[in-house]
Design an enzyme around this catalytic site. Structure first.
Site, PDB file in Angstrom:
ATOM      1  CE  LYS A  22      -1.795   1.829   3.962  1.00  0.00           C
ATOM      2  NZ  LYS A  22      -1.618   3.271   4.106  1.00  0.00           N
ATOM      3  CG  ASN A  23       2.135   2.759   3.516  1.00  0.00           C
ATOM      4  OD1 ASN A  23       1.016   3.146   3.197  1.00  0.00           O
ATOM      5  ND2 ASN A  23       2.449   2.407   4.740  1.00  0.00           N
ATOM      6  CB  CYS A 117      -4.272   6.379  10.490  1.00  0.00           C
ATOM      7  SG  CYS A 117      -4.599   5.031   9.376  1.00  0.00           S
ATOM      8  NE  ARG A 122       0.130  10.174  10.722  1.00  0.00           N
ATOM      9  CZ  ARG A 122      -0.292   9.257   9.852  1.00  0.00           C
ATOM     10  NH1 ARG A 122      -1.573   8.955   9.790  1.00  0.00           N
ATOM     11  NH2 ARG A 122       0.565   8.672   9.030  1.00  0.00           N
ATOM     12  CG  ASP A 305       2.370   1.219   9.540  1.00  0.00           C
ATOM     13  OD1 ASP A 305       2.707   1.487   8.384  1.00  0.00           O
ATOM     14  OD2 ASP A 305       2.091   2.099  10.390  1.00  0.00           O
ATOM     15  NE  ARG A 397      -7.355   5.273   4.437  1.00  0.00           N
ATOM     16  CZ  ARG A 397      -6.422   5.721   5.272  1.00  0.00           C
ATOM     17  NH1 ARG A 397      -6.615   5.710   6.578  1.00  0.00           N
ATOM     18  NH2 ARG A 397      -5.275   6.180   4.807  1.00  0.00           N
TER      19      ARG A 397
HETATM   20  C1  EPZ Z   1       3.979   6.748   6.651  1.00  0.00           C
HETATM   21  O1  EPZ Z   1       3.310   7.807   7.317  1.00  0.00           O
HETATM   22  C2  EPZ Z   1       2.940   5.664   6.442  1.00  0.00           C
HETATM   23  N1  EPZ Z   1       1.874   6.176   5.607  1.00  0.00           N
HETATM   24  C3  EPZ Z   1       2.377   5.198   7.776  1.00  0.00           C
HETATM   25  O2  EPZ Z   1       1.551   4.074   7.498  1.00  0.00           O
HETATM   26  C4  EPZ Z   1       3.517   4.720   8.678  1.00  0.00           C
HETATM   27  O3  EPZ Z   1       2.996   4.455   9.959  1.00  0.00           O
HETATM   28  C5  EPZ Z   1       4.604   5.804   8.781  1.00  0.00           C
HETATM   29  O4  EPZ Z   1       5.039   6.203   7.467  1.00  0.00           O
HETATM   30  C6  EPZ Z   1       5.829   5.303   9.540  1.00  0.00           C
HETATM   31  O5  EPZ Z   1       6.361   4.190   8.898  1.00  0.00           O
HETATM   32  C7  EPZ Z   1       2.068   6.199   4.263  1.00  0.00           C
HETATM   33  O6  EPZ Z   1       3.108   5.817   3.764  1.00  0.00           O
HETATM   34  C8  EPZ Z   1       0.926   6.718   3.442  1.00  0.00           C
HETATM   35  P1  EPZ Z   1       6.412   9.604   9.030  1.00  0.00           P
HETATM   36  P2  EPZ Z   1       4.046   9.246   7.484  1.00  0.00           P
HETATM   37  O7  EPZ Z   1       6.531  10.883   8.290  1.00  0.00           O
HETATM   38  O8  EPZ Z   1       4.836   9.527   6.262  1.00  0.00           O
HETATM   39  C9  EPZ Z   1       6.574  12.847  12.504  1.00  0.00           C
HETATM   40  C10 EPZ Z   1      -0.364   2.740   7.558  1.00  0.00           C
HETATM   41  O9  EPZ Z   1      -0.994   2.189   8.458  1.00  0.00           O
HETATM   42  N2  EPZ Z   1       6.590  13.835  11.431  1.00  0.00           N
HETATM   43  O10 EPZ Z   1       7.483   8.565   8.853  1.00  0.00           O
HETATM   44  O11 EPZ Z   1       3.052  10.225   7.914  1.00  0.00           O
HETATM   45  C11 EPZ Z   1       5.272  12.078  12.575  1.00  0.00           C
HETATM   46  O12 EPZ Z   1       4.309  12.776  13.328  1.00  0.00           O
HETATM   47  C12 EPZ Z   1       0.133   4.152   7.762  1.00  0.00           C
HETATM   48  O13 EPZ Z   1      -0.065   2.212   6.464  1.00  0.00           O
HETATM   49  C13 EPZ Z   1       6.734  15.173  11.749  1.00  0.00           C
HETATM   50  O14 EPZ Z   1       6.827  15.551  12.914  1.00  0.00           O
HETATM   51  O15 EPZ Z   1       5.015   8.924   8.701  1.00  0.00           O
HETATM   52  C14 EPZ Z   1       5.711  10.797  13.245  1.00  0.00           C
HETATM   53  O16 EPZ Z   1       5.786  11.000  14.636  1.00  0.00           O
HETATM   54  C15 EPZ Z   1      -0.191   4.658   9.147  1.00  0.00           C
HETATM   55  N3  EPZ Z   1       6.765  16.082  10.741  1.00  0.00           N
HETATM   56  C16 EPZ Z   1       7.121  10.573  12.690  1.00  0.00           C
HETATM   57  O17 EPZ Z   1       7.561  11.849  12.210  1.00  0.00           O
HETATM   58  C17 EPZ Z   1       6.678  15.707   9.416  1.00  0.00           C
HETATM   59  O18 EPZ Z   1       6.742  16.591   8.537  1.00  0.00           O
HETATM   60  C18 EPZ Z   1       7.192   9.575  11.535  1.00  0.00           C
HETATM   61  O19 EPZ Z   1       6.218   9.946  10.597  1.00  0.00           O
HETATM   62  C19 EPZ Z   1       6.523  14.343   9.117  1.00  0.00           C
HETATM   63  C20 EPZ Z   1       6.489  13.420  10.135  1.00  0.00           C
END
Ligand code: EPZ
Length: 420
Positions: A22-23, A117, A122, A305, A397
């Site tokens: 998916k991702n 989610c 986020r 995840d 989803r």
């Molecule tokens: C991706 O989300 C995935 N979604 C998520 O999968 C997954 O949990 C996550 O990566 C971590 O592996 C998709 O790929 C569509 P991050 P993303 O940026 O990109 C903080 C699922 O179930 N952060 O790696 O949003 C954030 O709050 C979903 O398939 C900032 O602070 O995750 C988090 O604490 C759920 N500022 C951490 O970094 C930013 O600009 C990691 O988030 C970006 C992120």
């Protein structure tokens, strides 16, 4: 209103084919917008987020055609606007990748703040910081993210944390930046490598994906190509855990075993056998499940995840287990629903503790997000009696045909329509 109804305590046995990631799909489909030509993407999962993203790209003026339910042809040559559709883009988080693709190709993008989610705050500040480093102006107003640049110039960008989304988004935008861009402290997930491989196939010059330093040498334009995405690491892990929690014997096929190493190690710690082949893993218990501690982290650590699914399994193991969630600041909301099924989990900030030995009993519950929905299904499959799960749209989803896949393994699981 749709519900999933499960009569549990049936050991799941057999083989299950794992679908496309998916991702990876949600990054590569928008990345194709950066191309001026026709891209065909194979092994897409047939899930709502992919369809919503394809519809959002069509609203930009591209043509999207499903050649079959797992193959999408995108012709982004006809895109005529840089403003994303509000209703479609807010249905998921991955719509934010349209920022990088449209900014890179057209120098401007307006995309609503993303949905997705809900487990805590986020933000997308790392994405915007990266775009600004490349020379873009970023404005957040009225729920929209507006980015623009006369010209993108390569830069050295350091990420405060290895954000998957920011790494991919900046990588896509930097494809067209003049000179060289270097992303440091980059995320290393398999879907980042997959996205870089796709972009390189259509003409980008990206190196280092999969390490914490990614280099992108700017090019003038991207071309056409056909690409097959990798199997889904999280779908794979969900079925591996299903084998353990139902005391079954499941072979997950069409996968990349290496991607599952963190979960494989934990299942072996818990007294499961995990037999590895070139493109499959076979999972079954070898006696009583033993508890263990799990700490989520960025890849190659234990994936966040799979945290809800793993916490559910640990409730049924013997002995105390501690689950620590280091990636998100509020990813235990599902535990209130899991407690309706009898879970003995105690949350304290970023840790959840279970004393184990839990025998789930059927109840009416509701999914609060995609992976919590998967955890409730796993608990229902293990529970004594009938479990009814609402808010099934969360599961749709990200999990293709999950009830028919579980049914093929022997589960008594059906989807029903019922008034709310
Ligand atoms: C991706 O989300 C995935 N979604 C998520 O999968 C997954 O949990 C996550 O990566 C971590 O592996 C998709 O790929 C569509 P991050 P993303 O940026 O990109 C903080 C699922 O179930 N952060 O790696 O949003 C954030 O709050 C979903 O398939 C900032 O602070 O995750 C988090 O604490 C759920 N500022 C951490 O970094 C930013 O600009 C990691 O988030 C970006 C992120």
């Amino acid at each position: 209103m749709e519900y999933i109804v499960i009569n549990g305590q049936k050991p799941l046995k057999g083989c299950v084919q794992i679908g496309g990631a998916k991702n990876a799909a949600l990054a590569i489909v928008p990345a194709a917008v950066a191309s001026g030509g026709v891209c065909i993407i194979d092994n897409l999962p047939d899930i709502n987020d992919v369809h919503n993203l394809a519809n959002a790209i069509e609203k930009l003026g591209a043509t999207c055609r499903f050649l079959d339910k797992h193959t999408l042809e995108i012709n982004a040559g006809s895109i005529n606007t840089h403003i994303a559709d509000y209703d479609l883009a807010t249905k998921m988080r991955a719509s934010y990748y349209l920022l990088g693709a449209l900014l890179g190709r057209f120098g401007e993008a307006h995309v609503p703040m993303p949905g997705g989610c809900d487990f805590g705050y986020r933000p997308i500040d790392y994405h915007l910081k990266g775009f600004e480093a490349l020379g873009a102006k970023c404005v957040l107003e009225h729920g929209w993210v507006k980015v623009s640049a006369e010209k993108l110039i390569g830069a050295e960008i350091y990420l405060d944390c290895p954000s998957v989304g920011a790494t991919i988004n900046i990588m896509i935008a930097a494809v067209f930046a003049e000179g060289t861009t270097q992303i440091e402290n980059a995320a290393r997930e398999p879907h980042i490598v997959d996205t870089a491989n796709f972009l390189n196939m259509i003409g980008a010059k990206i190196s280092g994906a999969g390490t914490d330093i990614i280099k992108i040498n700017g090019v003038e334009s991207l071309g056409c190509g056909r690409y097959t995405i990798i199997p889904d690491q999280i779908e794979t892990g969900t079925y591996m855990i299903a084998a353990a929690i139902t005391d079954g014997d499941i072979t997950v096929k069409n996968i990349i075993p290496k991607h599952m190493d963190p979960l494989t190690a934990k299942l072996r710690d818990m007294n499961c056998q995990v037999e590895e082949g070139p493109d499959y893993l076979r999972v079954y218990r070898d006696g009583e499940l033993k508890g263990c501690d799990v700490r989520t982290s960025y890849y190659p650590g234990f994936p966040t995840d799979l945290q809800p699914q793993m916490a559910t399994l640990l409730c049924t193991a013997s002995g105390t287990s501690v689950v620590t969630e280091t990636v998100f600041n509020n990813r235990f909301q599902y535990i209130n629903e899991l407690k309706r099924l009898g879970a003995n989990l105690k949350v304290d900030g970023r840790t959840a503790v279970t004393k184990g030995h839990c025998v789930f009993t059927g109840a009416q519950v509701g999914a609060t997000d995609l992976r919590s929905g998967a955890a409730l299904v796993l608990a229902g499959l293990a529970a004594r009696g009938e479990t009814t799960i609402g808010n099934v749209y969360h599961l749709d989803r990200g999990y293709e045909c999950f009830e028919s896949k579980f049914r093929s393994l022997g589960a008594d699981i059906t989807r029903i329509e019922r008034d709310e």
